[in-house]
Design an enzyme around this catalytic site. Sequence first.
Site, PDB file in Angstrom:
ATOM      1  N   ASP B 548       0.871  -1.321   0.078  1.00 47.88           N
ATOM      2  CA  ASP B 548       0.043  -0.065   0.022  1.00 47.88           C
ATOM      3  C   ASP B 548       1.042   1.132  -0.006  1.00 47.88           C
ATOM      4  O   ASP B 548       1.988   1.137   0.328  1.00 47.88           O
ATOM      5  CB  ASP B 548      -0.930  -0.199   1.404  1.00 47.88           C
ATOM      6  CG  ASP B 548      -2.044   0.784   1.259  1.00 47.88           C
ATOM      7  OD1 ASP B 548      -2.313   1.559   0.188  1.00 47.88           O
ATOM      8  OD2 ASP B 548      -2.805   1.082   2.220  1.00 47.88           O
ATOM      9  N   GLU B 551       2.559   5.091  -3.906  1.00 52.17           N
ATOM     10  CA  GLU B 551       2.491   6.175  -5.025  1.00 52.17           C
ATOM     11  C   GLU B 551       3.816   6.835  -5.039  1.00 52.17           C
ATOM     12  O   GLU B 551       4.149   7.330  -6.236  1.00 52.17           O
ATOM     13  CB  GLU B 551       1.400   7.246  -4.524  1.00 52.17           C
ATOM     14  CG  GLU B 551       0.121   6.487  -4.724  1.00 52.17           C
ATOM     15  CD  GLU B 551      -0.259   5.610  -3.571  1.00 52.17           C
ATOM     16  OE1 GLU B 551       0.319   5.602  -2.492  1.00 52.17           O
ATOM     17  OE2 GLU B 551      -1.475   4.719  -3.600  1.00 52.17           O
ATOM     18  N   ASP B 625      -8.985   3.615  -1.772  1.00 54.23           N
ATOM     19  CA  ASP B 625      -9.889   4.036  -0.468  1.00 54.23           C
ATOM     20  C   ASP B 625     -11.280   4.603  -0.967  1.00 54.23           C
ATOM     21  O   ASP B 625     -11.519   5.846  -0.798  1.00 54.23           O
ATOM     22  CB  ASP B 625      -9.289   4.914   0.454  1.00 54.23           C
ATOM     23  CG  ASP B 625      -7.913   4.497   1.013  1.00 54.23           C
ATOM     24  OD1 ASP B 625      -7.990   3.033   0.957  1.00 54.23           O
ATOM     25  OD2 ASP B 625      -7.380   5.122   1.704  1.00 54.23           O
TER      26      ASP B 625
END
Lengths: 564, 959
Positions: B548, B551, B625
């Site tokens: 996760d 980015e 999300d």
Amino acid sequence: MRRIEALVLLSTLSASVLASASPRPRGVGPEFAKFYKSPDSFTCISQPSIKLSASQVNDDYCDCPDGSDEPGTAACTFLSPLSPPQPLGGQNATPALPGFYCKNKGHIPGYIQQTLVNDGVCDYQVCCDGSDEWSGVGGIKCEDRCKEIGKEWRRIDEIRQKSAMNALKRKEELLKKAADLRVGVQNSIVNLEGEIKIADARAQELKQVYEETERRERGKVVSSKGKGSKVTILAGLAKQRVEELRDALVRAISKRDALKEKVKELEGILATFKEEYNPNFNDEGVKRTVKAWEDYAANRKATEDESTEERDVEEVAKPDTETEGINWAEWETEGEESDVEALYKFEAYLPAPVRNWIQAKRVLIREILIENGILANNGNSATESKAVTNARSAYQNVENDVAVKQTSLNDLKTDLDKDYGPNDIFRALKGTCISKDSGEYEYELCWMDSTSQKSKKGAGNTGMGNFVRFDTMDVDEEVGVDGKGLGQGKRMVMMYENGQHCWNGPNRQTTVVLGCAEHDEIWKIVEQEKCMYRMDVGTPAVCEKETRAKQGSGEGKAKEKDEL
Amino acid sequence: MRSYLALSSQWTALFVLLSALCCLFTPAVTVKHENFKTCDQSGFCKRNRAYADTAAGASGWSAPYQIAPESLSWDNGQLQGTILKTINKNGETVRLPITISFLESGSARVTVDEEKRQKGEIDLRHNSIARKERYNEVESWAIVGGLELSKTATESRDTTKTTITYGPEGKFEAVITFAPFGVEFKRDAATQIKFNDRGLLNMEHWRPKIDKAEPEKKEGEEAPAADEESTWWDESFGGATDSKPRGPESVALDITFPGYEHVFGIPEHAGPMSLKETRGGSGNYEDPYRLYNSDVFEYITDSPMTLYGNIPFMQAHRKDSTVGVFWLNAAETWIDIVKQKEAHNPLSLGIGSKTDTKTHWISESGLLDVFVFLGPTPKDVTKAYGELTGYTQLPQSFSIAYHQCRWNYNTDEDVKDVDRKMSKHQIPYDVIWLDIEYTDDKQYFTWDPLQFPDPIGMLNHLDKSERKLVAIIDPHIKNKDGYPIVEDLKKKDLAVHNKDGNIYEGWCWPGSSHWVDCFNPAAIKWWVGLFKYDAFKGSLSNLFVWNDMNEPSVFNGPETTMPKDNLHYENWEHRDVHNLNGMTFHNATYQALLERKKGEIRRPFVLTRAFYSGSQRLGAMWTGDNQASWEHLAIGFPMILNNGIAGYPFAGADVGGFFGNPEKDLLTRWYQAGAFYPFFRGHAHIDTRRREPYLAGEPYTEIMTRALRLRYALLPAWYTAFHEASVDGTPIIRPQYFVYPGDEDGFAIDDQFFVGGTGLLAKPVVTEGAESVDIYLADDEIYYDYFDYEKYSGRGLKTIPAPLEKIPLLMQGGHIIPRKDRPRRSSGLMKWDPYTLVIVLGNDGTATGELYVDDGETFDYQSGAYIHRTFEYKDGVLASTNIGTKGKLTDKYLKAMKSVTVERVVVVGAPKGWEGKKTVKVGSGEANLEFHGEEGNKAAWAVVKKPQISIGEDWKIEF
């Protein structure tokens, strides 16, 4: 191929199979044996119109809409309201059999979910003989472990039985203790009621004495006071009152200023908080706080202008002088002819009925005002005589004593009426606490009182709720081999609510679910949702003869049916 | 029977209640727009949009780029030369080397660099130690093959242009015009794609910063007004300043698709599959589609805002033709889209008019590097794209089953408890997940000693029923004394650096953190070591990983990510590689999971949030999300479809919605939808109430269980679809246009889809209170309701009932669907169960289907350990034929699988003539047949019972 394996398996088990009176197909429990007696045909149990050949039983293909032709395989498992519907059958199917019957020779027979048959996993928990994996898919071999499992089970069961007996014994003790405590309370009530009765009578006497004394004294006061002007008396009183009020106002203002400072400080903290918080921490609580602050800040701006009000207050707070506020001197030296007198005289000009009406109303209003503490009762304005004081305090002492006793009495009565669970049993546990070490926290349960957690990482005690009521709940939990655990069915619940507020959510609360155990013990604590806890707790207080007996006997059928 | 009126009022009440609840639980749920740039706030985007406006506004606009014809050379499928960019009125030029490659696969590639930067003949500001070249290594990360140059392409040049003929049978043509530079790509002599048609090509050449007193001393054609130049150098946003040591360096190009009305792809955006126009106007977006991997908190639907991942690959589609472009650049990128109607006859508006889609691609830095695919089918385009970037990983079979996730399962006991409850309620699941709270103080590769005292016990417990655990491991490494991993990271200097070359420090979950730099081969090697069973204590072979925040998400960074002037391995600026960053981390974890113990090589399973072209080789992605709302449920499919078109089909959205508490009907519908996500995971935020399917109560739990079991029953079909995607890139769930490229009515449909090649057509309900849906049929084939064989046929919309308990799912005639109907605890335990084959007869009385099976976890399939068969029903005979290629492990595998049989064959739409037929021939034996006649509009069907045939063998059934 499978059939050959099955045969091999059968032959190895031949001794036991042949020994039984009527050989049953694999997976069939004795209570269903009657359906499988015919050597050459089979009729679906709940749809007798469907006749099959005997070879279709356990051929690993589902023919009966109730699954009864496949007691020993997983072929009919798709017939379930939990499976997607299809014209082949499914959704409305009610399986005729409770599951796959494991003989478990040397232990207790049991039914296992048919979906667990031949899936490559030895499910010894229910099938200690490993018979659920008879086809050996993927090369799995499940040896018969009933001997050891059974032995271990019996060993533990013995302990369990003993423990269950002890639990019931403990429960009896608790019940007795509770009953004793109850009697104690009842006795206290009786005693107190007697005492109160006596004290009440005494109080009545003293009250009469006091009132008598007071009346006498009041007469004196009035006569000694002579013919003072009502207005000057009023002025004196008013001045005194105004000064009191002013003092109060000044104190209030300074208090307010201090609070204003505090609010300013807090607003500062929140403003900085709003600027500096990180929205990416995904913290709902923080977001809520920021939003609430924004709304608050917006409202605050709208109602900001208080300066004129402020000036007024300052003016009022200044002491009265000849030029500012009220010139009391003027009033205190006023002659007989006061405005009030004039007002009284004014009545004379009115017609008699109106005058009477006004007078009646005036008296009434005055009484109301005095009763409500708005007007001072003239009679009390002078210092009280010692006799009155003594009489009053004597009376009040007894009165207070009665009040205290009454409170205790009420408490005791409330306590007597309070729900302490069936047969009052938790009366016996009240005031005792149990605790458990669990991961990061130590948890504590105080019966009928509160629950709390204590972090090992330092932070202090956190209240997780205070007892509010009993309830019940359907549970479906494991029971460990040691007999610890809630099992299935309705269980008594103690609700503990309004614990410490959670930063991100509601006030903490704990649902204490009770199961039978020999000793009071917290089995486990889970935080199911943020700040909503559930405590599974064992206590003899909820033991019942029947449930223990049932669980102890290990009647596989009853137990397994629940699981299916 | 409730009346419609009563119902609707009830729904209204519910809605009011729901909105009230929403207010309570998720106040002000909306993205923080101010945290992310608009085009106007992004200097290079603003400049290029202004450039486009200038070009469109000026009459006789002439693009300042031209090929120097004498520079051109043709060799072996490759054209090389130089573009001269005129930079001022004096005619000064800048040299831009160009290479145009024509590939054996039929794809073409145009690459433009800048000579000065290439040679390092530039000065960097702020004493920067960053690299001077334009970043030229995207290829080494994204491209894995397909670059062989064409041997058949030919060039023919004249004074104004050169024409290259290439592609299959020489059907493709590229016409390169010299002045101004432009390329037209043709197929069958018709223009499909035009480069620089609008003259928006822009390569911002290097220039020194001149701190000038007099403002008019400027360069020629770019003639920036003072405020324009303001975005050339240091640029600030949200309190952070980007030092931009190389000054302006953007690359941009307009790409026109003449006659194409629809463009798809360029994920990830929460919007419709058919991309919208982006230059304002009713129903259009105001901003371009942005690609800049970002942790966008509480993202909104119907927006061109950037999200967590990106794939700069676009397909354009018109009737019977699909083409595509792949913009190989990893810097921040914006794409403007406008569509222009061109009516040939102004009197016949609409009729015969065609629409051109004009796109404008703008990247902050790097090369101009574009691939062109000329189709003509969508499948051709995805295949060609996959040849370059790789196809989807053939996943571990468990990973396409159901995943149960939550932030967080609090303890190992909690995990076991959920596991037991799923089993007890007979709800199948394969994987339970742990979010960040399992760690000891957010230090990855550790376990919280108090909450997870026995991870091995927990993993063993799960393994008993073939279940797995996925634990999260993110790229931020807690900066804490005594944490051996961060100490090692620092000591070995394997973290990302700041602009000054020191180790970069930022904030994420653990607080102060460093970021492992997976561009560095040494860092990958180090990372791989951390996952060995003996290094990652408490891990076993049934533990897999979730990446996760890659980015990367940096809580205190600009736009919640790293400063662009950070430096990666070999001093490439973060600006150049940002969009690749997530993939490099995903890749490192993938490498790590390949062999955690010597000799034990397994297919990794790694879920990622950030991605780029090529990430499909490494595992699954999810849409980040999302929120527990009907809008977010609805946007899931367009997003997943677009991801699939863009070569990354192993995609899913959080079932139930991450933020907020779903009402039970929403949760139930979401499970029904999730059963059709290639990646199927339920997940929830830490502040939400628990929502494991067994908690909802009846009828919800039962309905959700049915949806889950439907997924499990169809796993053989899903796995076959995954296999297909892994060999030719065909999406797993396929939009209407992909299957019917000639049916214009279906081009924009993004709420229904086909599952693989099974003919299963699904349109899960994504709206509140629906009792039916209208499903679109593109052909005259017959369709049957999956659950009751109700018949539908004829082109157009068909209304099918869809009360809460029903999933709108049709079977298209002509297909054969493999299933396993026996419910088990996990997919691993279904391995030995027999198959059900569903023969769905088409109008012509035939049907075909496919099945691929392997062990689902190793790479043995590469040595032939698999079963791959086609089933064909024709003229009353059903036959199974091998289409696999024999390898050295084939026999062994087939032997092991011999006991796996077909337990029944269901024939839907069975011919009437079978009435009374009792048996069918199976090889030399026979099996029973049971016939059920038509009932109302429900089709006749028949079932062959227990034909005693093995799934891996050749056989025939004669009806």
